[in-house]
Design a protein around this motif. Structure first.
Motif, short mmCIF file in Angstrom:
data_model
loop_
_atom_site.label_atom_id
_atom_site.label_comp_id
_atom_site.label_asym_id
_atom_site.label_seq_id
_atom_site.Cartn_x
_atom_site.Cartn_y
_atom_site.Cartn_z
N LEU A 369 28.87 -25.29 -44.44
CA LEU A 369 28.10 -25.66 -45.63
C LEU A 369 26.63 -25.29 -45.46
O LEU A 369 26.01 -24.71 -46.37
N LEU A 373 24.41 -22.58 -47.64
CA LEU A 373 23.19 -23.02 -48.31
C LEU A 373 22.00 -22.16 -47.92
O LEU A 373 21.21 -21.74 -48.78
N SER A 451 26.95 -31.42 -52.97
CA SER A 451 26.91 -30.02 -53.43
C SER A 451 27.13 -29.92 -54.92
O SER A 451 26.44 -29.18 -55.63
N TRP A 455 23.36 -29.34 -55.97
CA TRP A 455 23.17 -27.92 -55.69
C TRP A 455 23.75 -27.01 -56.76
O TRP A 455 23.07 -26.16 -57.30
N TRP A 478 19.01 -30.24 -48.86
CA TRP A 478 20.34 -30.72 -49.27
C TRP A 478 20.76 -31.94 -48.47
O TRP A 478 21.36 -32.88 -49.01
#
Length: 688
Positions: A369, A373, A451, A455, A478
């Motif tokens: 992840l 990102l 997320s 995001w 994040w």
């Protein structure tokens, strides 16, 4: 009298929202072949997608043959219709086909034994096989026992003794052009009803061998192409009919496994671009783009005016995991380079990871992840590994080897009541392996929510860009969002707690226990209201986007401010408190939201001290003071003409009910929900 054949690719429409909003394609190909081969008009075939219509037709005019598709989302519904058909006419031939059946021959035979109302299971592609089965049945005098004595290639059936038998599966038909177009023959015309989206395929097959995917088997390894000229004709035909019959339907689905990976796809995309200019369609293209050949994919994306996003599915960024699932890795450095090219052209990109694959752990999943990102991906989808029948991962050998812990959950909106009987379709997912505990699974799902809310869709993209300009990595920003929910106000804490509670509550140890739970009257009522049983990630994204946006924005902006203070950035921006108050207000008002249509489409105003659009466009993100207004300035926040038009059309199709919004958030472009920011002086100049 002609042999009556009903073909169905059924979808649920009971909840008020279509569970699957695609027009039928596989069964439409089958009908197209039957019509072409039926020179003597011996077969009368009809297509169905709505179960209610099929039930009515079976009771009014029982067919001789009923052929229904089997996907994970309609298996139970198809079996229900088979039972109805057999109760009306015990002599009817019932045939099921589709990828949702295990690979092992022993389990394929057991499948037929499990369902006495099912006579034949067609294995592999059914375009020509369906016609062959019907013709063989006719040759057998429409006698099911005699059909079993003759036998069927690429199928399981019952021999004259009533025992399940299986014949060798033939190779796929290479010349796909031999299959008539269901579009150009008018077969699909009846499904332009304003609810269903057209779906095409430009080729069939996949060269990759991923064990979690049905098309990862050797059977599908060769690519067979439809001609570009035919595809262009189909797209033109669809565009014209959309304008005349389904003007609010902006979606086109492309069923290819790797669209954009081939040179010919650039030409196809260019033609779609022409349709956009001439007919205003499609505005949104749902497709999985290829896993390599990035330069071709970029060109394909560029040709369709932002309606298609780059979809690079990495599934995992751990080499050991990729080896275990026979996945060809996308190198991260190449991926980052591709991202630079995409952003430089103003194009959006999407990737995904799958939780629960063999060898994946909490640590490796979070590393993946973070890597995505920091590659500047626009959207990062997170899925759970499904036990897809027809995929190698679902085999008994794989289950034992990787110690899969699986649970069952109802598929969102895939349920209904038919003639008083409740029907549910259920999926099996992996929630634990020899490297991932169930507790770690829940932790990962919390981060997936981060997320989805903070995001994806770029609601805070300009804030993240600002943080990155001051040296803060995307992954660091994040990582502050989960604590922001955990330590936030009552709304945000409740939002997270509800999600975790539903994540645990939607899982059942067996298929039967899942169905029993939702069959209870009180639980079924909650299911109908959308309180349980929906796609949680999309549901909570819809809640965040439309219902509690102000609280979501406050949580993100407060966490970002604390991060800036921690890094000393507040000391590098003059009059930081005024600046941050304005940026907070700007971020909140930029996003259209609300519980009613009128509120979503409305405008808003604020008094600001900074020209934020000009500042962000300049790229000089470390110097906001250069874009300060001479004095406090009233600013109007309003949807663009395109955004308002497309959002209004989408809401006309889906409505503002949370069940519908959870579907709609996957069917609209990000930009439609972004308001434009117009300072007072610009509005006055425009008015003058």
């Amino acid at each position: 009298m002609a042999t009556k054949v009903y073909l169905g690719d059924l979808r649920y429409n009971y909840s008020g929202v279509l569970a699957n909003d695609c027009m039928p394609l596989g069964v439409a190909y089958m009908k197209a072949v039957m019509d072409k081969e039926d020179t003597g008009r011996e077969i009368d075939s009809r297509l169905f997608v709505y179960a209610e219509n099929l039930i009515e037709a079976i009771r009014r005019e029982p067919p001789d043959v009923l052929m229904l598709s089997n996907y994970v989302w309609n298996e139970a519904l198809s079996h229900y219709l088979f039972r109805v058909a057999k109760s009306v006419n015990p002599r009817i031939l019932t045939v099921m086909g589709g990828p949702n059946i295990s690979l092992e021959p022993e389990r394929q035979l057991a499948y037929l034994d499990k369902y006495p109302h099912l006579d034949v299971y067609a294995l592999g592609e059914g375009d020509f096989l369906a016609n062959h089965i019907v013709r063989t049945f006719m040759d057998a005098g429409k006698d099911i026992a005699r059909l079993g004595a003759i036998g069927l290639p690429s199928a399981t059936f019952r021999n004259p003794e009533g025992q399940a038998a299986i014949d060798e599966t033939k190779p796929r038909h290479k010349e796909v052009e031999d299959v008539p177009s269901p579009w150009l023959t008018g077969i699909q015309d009846e499904f332009f009803d304003g609810k269903l989206a057209p779906m095409i395929e430009t080729n069939r097959g996949c060269p990759f061998t991923c064990t979690f995917c049905v098309q990862g088997t050797k059977y599908y390894s060769k690519i067979h192409n439809f001609s570009v000229d035919r595809i262009k004709e189909e797209i033109t035909y669809i565009a014209r009919r959309i304008r005349s019959h389904s003007p609010n339907m902006g979606t086109l689905r492309i069923a290819d496994s790797n669209y954009g990976m081939y040179e010919r796809d650039i030409d196809i995309s260019a033609h779609i671009g022409l349709m956009q200019k001439e007919y205003g369609w499609p505005t949104f293209i749902d497709a999985t783009t290829g896993k390599n050949k990035p330069e071709r994919i970029i060109k394909s994306v560029e040709k369709v005016g932002g309606a298609l996003v780059l979809y690079q599915a990495v599934q995992s960024l751990d080499d050991e995991v990729l080896r275990k699932v026979k996945r060809e890795a996308i190198k991260l450095e190449a991926y980052k380079a591709l991202e630079v090219h995409m952003r430089g052209r103003g194009l959006r990109s999407v990737s995904d990871l799958i939780l629960g694959l063999p060898g994946e752990s909490l640590e490796s999943h979070l590393r993946g992840l973070h890597s995505l990102l920091d590659s500047n991906i626009h959207q990062m989808h997170n899925f759970q590994a499904m036990m897809l029948k027809g995929a190698e991962l679902e085999s008994l050998e794989s289950r034992k080897l990787f110690k899969f812990d699986t649970r069952f959950r109802v598929l969102p909106k895939n349920y209904g009541v038919y003639e008083g009987e409740k029907v549910f379709d259920v999926e099996e997912i992996i929630v634990g392996t020899d490297t991932l505990s169930f507790e770690d699974y829940i932790t990962c799902r919390k981060w997936h929510l981060v997320s989805s809310v903070f995001w994806n869709d770029g609601w805070f993209e300009h804030v993240v860009n600002l943080a990155r300009a001051f040296g803060i990595r995307n992954s660091e920003w994040w990582s502050r969002m989960l604590p922001a929910m955990e330590n936030g106000n009552e709304v945000m804490r409740g939002f997270l707690d509800d999600f975790v509670g539903e994540t645990k509550g939607e899982l059942f140890p067996t298929r039967e226990s899942c169905i029993e739970y939702y069959s209870r009257p009180e639980n079924f009522e909650r299911l109908q209201r959308g309180e349980i049983g929906d796609n949680l990630m999309y549901r909570y994204r819809a809640i965040a986007s439309f219902h509690i946006w102000n609280d979501v924005c406050d949580a993100a902006m407060d966490a970002t401010r604390a991060l800036f203070v921690e890094h000393g950035i507040d000391r590098r921006i003059p009059d930081f408190d005024t600046f941050w108050k304005d940026l907070h207000a700007y971020t909140k008002l930029l996003h259209a939201h609300g519980r009613e249509k009128e509120k979503i489409l409305s405008s808003d105003r604020a008094v600001l001290h900074y020209d934020f659009p000009a500042w962000f466009a300049s790229g000089e993100l470390t110097n906001p003071g250069a874009y300060r207004f001479a004095g406090p300035t009233q600013v109007l926040f309003r949807l663009t003409d395109e955004g308002r038009r497309e959002l209004e059309a989408a809401l006309a199709v889906w409505t503002t009910h949370i069940k519908a919004l959870s579907k709609m958030v996957t069917r609209i472009k990000v930009d439609w929900q972004v308001r434009e920011c117009v300072p007072q002086r610009e509005r006055e100049a425009a008015a003058a």
